[in-house]
Write a protein that holds these residues in place. Sequence first.
Motif, short mmCIF file in Angstrom:
data_model
loop_
_atom_site.label_atom_id
_atom_site.label_comp_id
_atom_site.label_asym_id
_atom_site.label_seq_id
_atom_site.Cartn_x
_atom_site.Cartn_y
_atom_site.Cartn_z
N LEU A 1 1.08 -1.61 0.20
CA LEU A 1 -0.02 -0.12 -0.44
C LEU A 1 1.17 1.25 0.45
CD1 LEU A 1 -2.76 1.20 0.28
CD2 LEU A 1 -2.54 0.77 2.87
N LEU A 2 1.79 1.61 0.90
CA LEU A 2 2.19 2.56 0.54
C LEU A 2 3.49 2.24 -0.20
CD1 LEU A 2 3.88 1.77 4.60
CD2 LEU A 2 2.47 4.17 3.61
N ARG A 3 4.06 1.36 -1.05
CA ARG A 3 5.19 1.58 -1.99
C ARG A 3 4.04 2.60 -3.37
NH1 ARG A 3 6.46 -3.77 -1.90
NH2 ARG A 3 7.97 -3.57 -0.36
N SER A 4 3.26 2.37 -3.47
CA SER A 4 1.88 3.33 -4.20
C SER A 4 2.15 5.01 -3.73
CB SER A 4 0.35 3.02 -3.95
OG SER A 4 0.19 3.57 -3.09
N PHE A 5 3.21 5.22 -2.76
CA PHE A 5 3.38 7.02 -2.14
C PHE A 5 4.71 6.65 -3.00
CE2 PHE A 5 -0.38 5.67 0.18
CZ PHE A 5 -1.04 6.87 0.02
N HIS A 6 4.95 7.17 -4.52
CA HIS A 6 6.35 7.14 -4.59
C HIS A 6 6.78 7.78 -4.65
CE1 HIS A 6 4.41 4.66 -8.30
NE2 HIS A 6 3.86 5.66 -8.34
N PHE A 7 6.89 8.71 -3.11
CA PHE A 7 8.14 9.85 -2.89
C PHE A 7 8.52 8.90 -1.61
CE2 PHE A 7 3.49 11.02 -0.80
CZ PHE A 7 4.16 10.65 0.42
N LEU A 8 7.90 7.92 -1.10
CA LEU A 8 8.42 7.42 0.09
C LEU A 8 9.78 6.20 -0.14
CD1 LEU A 8 5.44 6.15 1.86
CD2 LEU A 8 6.35 8.06 2.98
N GLN A 9 10.76 6.85 0.90
CA GLN A 9 12.01 6.09 0.26
C GLN A 9 11.82 4.46 1.05
OE1 GLN A 9 14.67 6.92 -0.87
NE2 GLN A 9 13.27 8.31 -1.73
N PRO A 10 12.06 3.19 0.46
CA PRO A 10 12.61 1.96 1.19
C PRO A 10 12.11 1.81 2.58
CG PRO A 10 13.86 1.60 -1.33
CD PRO A 10 13.28 3.47 -0.54
N MET A 11 13.29 2.75 3.09
CA MET A 11 13.44 2.63 5.03
C MET A 11 12.46 3.41 5.14
SD MET A 11 15.11 1.09 7.35
CE MET A 11 16.56 0.89 7.00
N GLU A 12 11.62 4.17 4.40
CA GLU A 12 10.53 5.02 5.05
C GLU A 12 9.31 3.81 5.08
OE1 GLU A 12 11.30 9.92 4.28
OE2 GLU A 12 10.66 8.08 2.58
N VAL A 13 9.47 3.34 4.09
CA VAL A 13 7.99 3.06 3.81
C VAL A 13 7.73 1.02 4.73
CG1 VAL A 13 6.97 1.09 2.15
CG2 VAL A 13 8.30 3.13 0.95
N SER A 14 9.61 1.07 4.88
CA SER A 14 8.94 -0.44 5.92
C SER A 14 9.17 0.01 7.17
CB SER A 14 10.41 -0.86 5.89
OG SER A 14 10.92 -1.87 6.75
N ILE A 15 9.81 1.19 7.71
CA ILE A 15 9.13 1.80 9.25
C ILE A 15 8.25 1.71 9.59
CG2 ILE A 15 9.22 4.07 10.54
CD1 ILE A 15 12.07 4.01 9.76
N LEU A 16 6.91 2.58 8.47
CA LEU A 16 5.87 2.99 8.39
C LEU A 16 4.63 2.17 7.84
CD1 LEU A 16 5.81 6.61 6.13
CD2 LEU A 16 5.02 6.05 8.33
N ALA A 17 5.24 0.79 7.66
CA ALA A 17 4.26 -0.56 7.11
C ALA A 17 4.30 -1.25 8.67
CB ALA A 17 4.79 -1.46 6.56
N TRP A 18 5.62 -1.16 9.65
CA TRP A 18 6.03 -1.84 10.44
C TRP A 18 4.51 -0.59 11.72
CZ3 TRP A 18 6.31 -6.01 12.23
CH2 TRP A 18 7.70 -7.16 11.44
N CYS A 19 5.09 0.38 11.62
CA CYS A 19 3.33 1.03 12.17
C CYS A 19 2.05 1.10 12.13
CB CYS A 19 4.09 2.37 12.45
SG CYS A 19 5.84 3.24 13.22
#
Length: 332
Positions: free
Chosen positions: A115-133
């Motif tokens: 879901l978060l990867r659809s926000f292209h401005f997010l970096q991989p690390m940010e995607v991972s952290i937000l996904a865990w949150c």
Amino acid sequence: MINETVLTFGENPPAQPTTLGMTDGQAAAIVPVLVYWSLCVMFELIEQFGLFQKHKIYPTEEEQKKNIAPKGQVIRYVMIQQTVQVIFALIVTSWEDEKPVPDDAFGQIQYFKGLLRSFHFLQPMEVSILAWCLRGTWLAVRQFAAFFVYDFWSYIVHYVEHNNQYIYKHIHSRHHHLYNPYSWGTLYNHPLEGFYLDTVGAYFGKAAAGLSHREATFFFTLATTKGTSDHCGYDLPFDPFRVFGYLSGNGLYFHNVHHQSWGLKTNFALYFTFWDRFFNTMYLGSRPLVAKKAAEKEMRQGVAVDFSNDPVPTEVSSEVLRERKPLNRIPE
């Protein structure tokens, strides 16, 4: 390397030893019992060695005077309830056919990452952290849903127990033989009450929230820990449930008011204050339990303290049973 058990918390892996050599279903039945007695041993050691006495709610002398249940009897009935609880849990979990949840199913970590990867401005690390949150938030919401249902069940049952003279006299009054509660009296109940209030109620919460066995282990253990904290008789500064009490309004003092003769018809809920507020049964008086601390301080200083004016509970507490109308404020 991070343990796989942590990564898949809340998921439903195939039945295999995961916690102390137990399957998740077995752990849901047994871990809460192990935690219960571990906490009881800790509080008993605190009591025997005289630690944290300034944080003790009731003087020991008052506890010995007013509690009419022998400690040997308390242990026996707690063990009876836990035996029934474990057998019931093992039977129910053996009936439930849990299957592994697909990695991309709603609520799973891969679902949120996708879901978060659809926000292209997010970096991989940010995607991972937000996904865990998001994953953690989803798990917390499920736990809250389970406690919400369990709290409603316990409120209704508890209210009926206090407003039906027969049920109170023959079943629920046993728990109130501990006028001043202590840790290992948390589950001191009539065996029937232990089953329909605690065991069945907890499984209603689990089923309503759709918790997996692994999530249920956390849910049952947290509920057990909260109950023990409410009954331990110590307002310890490092008790994490003090924070819960501040946030929810339902903490150690909230429940201990219910154990007093002047608060017996109030504060029926176990985890939140929603239901007591909604049904107008929340104690609104100004008689604080903390006043007992002053008496304890005088005792330590050698000053004689007279508790003769405080009512000693009887088996039935008939003076309370005669008052059938729910109270929203107890006369001082």
